[in-house]
Design an enzyme around this catalytic site. Sequence first.
Site, PDB file in Angstrom:
ATOM      1  N   SER A  61       0.823  -1.213   0.000  1.00  0.00           N
ATOM      2  CA  SER A  61       0.000   0.000   0.000  1.00  0.00           C
ATOM      3  C   SER A  61       0.854   1.259   0.000  1.00  0.00           C
ATOM      4  CB  SER A  61      -0.912   0.017   1.228  1.00  0.00           C
ATOM      5  OG  SER A  61      -1.662  -1.168   1.304  1.00  0.00           O
TER       6      SER A  61
HETATM    7  N1  SAH Z   1      -0.608  -4.173   3.866  1.00  0.00           N
HETATM    8  C1  SAH Z   1      -0.089  -4.958   2.777  1.00  0.00           C
HETATM    9  C2  SAH Z   1      -1.145  -4.990   1.697  1.00  0.00           C
HETATM   10  C3  SAH Z   1      -1.019  -6.119   0.767  1.00  0.00           C
HETATM   11  S1  SAH Z   1      -2.250  -6.174  -0.500  1.00  0.00           S
HETATM   12  C4  SAH Z   1       1.174  -4.300   2.275  1.00  0.00           C
HETATM   13  O1  SAH Z   1       1.260  -3.081   2.371  1.00  0.00           O
HETATM   14  O2  SAH Z   1       2.050  -4.991   1.761  1.00  0.00           O
HETATM   15  C5  SAH Z   1      -3.509  -7.117   0.280  1.00  0.00           C
HETATM   16  C6  SAH Z   1      -3.176  -8.530   0.658  1.00  0.00           C
HETATM   17  O3  SAH Z   1      -4.382  -9.146   1.118  1.00  0.00           O
HETATM   18  C7  SAH Z   1      -2.671  -9.399  -0.480  1.00  0.00           C
HETATM   19  O4  SAH Z   1      -1.417  -9.918  -0.143  1.00  0.00           O
HETATM   20  C8  SAH Z   1      -3.734 -10.498  -0.608  1.00  0.00           C
HETATM   21  O5  SAH Z   1      -3.204 -11.765  -0.944  1.00  0.00           O
HETATM   22  C9  SAH Z   1      -4.321 -10.499   0.786  1.00  0.00           C
HETATM   23  N2  SAH Z   1      -5.664 -11.086   0.907  1.00  0.00           N
HETATM   24  C10 SAH Z   1      -6.724 -10.970   0.065  1.00  0.00           C
HETATM   25  N3  SAH Z   1      -7.783 -11.660   0.539  1.00  0.00           N
HETATM   26  C11 SAH Z   1      -7.374 -12.240   1.709  1.00  0.00           C
HETATM   27  C12 SAH Z   1      -8.000 -13.084   2.680  1.00  0.00           C
HETATM   28  N4  SAH Z   1      -9.271 -13.493   2.565  1.00  0.00           N
HETATM   29  N5  SAH Z   1      -7.280 -13.478   3.747  1.00  0.00           N
HETATM   30  C13 SAH Z   1      -5.981 -13.086   3.899  1.00  0.00           C
HETATM   31  N6  SAH Z   1      -5.340 -12.302   3.025  1.00  0.00           N
HETATM   32  C14 SAH Z   1      -6.021 -11.877   1.941  1.00  0.00           C
END
Ligand code: SAH
Length: 218
Positions: A61
């Site tokens: 993000s």
């Molecule tokens: N805060 C993280 C954001 C990553 S993007 C950063 O800054 O790196 C969002 C993440 O949510 C992705 O890695 C995706 O695989 C995960 N995600 C999506 N649906 C999910 C679920 N049901 N349970 C766990 N993770 C999930």
Amino acid sequence: MDYRLAREKMVKNQLIARGIQDARVLQAMGKIPRDRFVQEALVSEAYNDYPLPIGHGQTISQPYIVAMMTEALELKGDENVLEIGTGSGYQTAILAELSRWVYTVERIRPLMENAKRVLTELGHKNIFFKAFDGTLGWKEYEPYDAIIVAAGAPKIPQPLLDQLAEGGRLVIPLGNRYSQELVQITRKNGQFVEKGLGGCRFVDLIGIHGWQDSIKES
Ligand code: SAH
């Protein structure tokens, strides 16, 4: 390479300039090396004002969004925090700085493994990891004083409301697949009070209580 200056600039120009006020959040974001959470080819862009790809179709993000969501959790230092969507682990590191225990759930195992490696190398010892569908929460350690969801959801997953402590805050992007609103939900006297924090765009929250149609595809 020391990115201290890049971090100072990021805090000043992207966070303080846009109204982030929580001194602890600003301090944590000035400390955590965001460059360690991005792919090698993108390190020179680590402190720029936008999200970056982290593989598997996911993104780390934008710094401002991380700051805004963290501020909305109103952490004082002694909380049990649940994070859904570990991704790169950057937000996880910020949470680990600002609370007692962090329980983080990621559905894509290689992302979880990579985040775990980086966070361990950086010396964080108050984080628990799980590769699982986070729309179900993490029942074992409930209730949580704060819950953060880093992926866009069509509605609030009921298990997350159930696992939120009295007085606790849940921050989640809600909307359709192309745009969402960041919403802070506070549990007060058994009621859930909602407050909008502004528009945003996240990758999909894929799971039983999220976007179900993509569960099999990815
Ligand atoms: N805060 C993280 C954001 C990553 S993007 C950063 O800054 O790196 C969002 C993440 O949510 C992705 O890695 C995706 O695989 C995960 N995600 C999506 N649906 C999910 C679920 N049901 N349970 C766990 N993770 C999930």
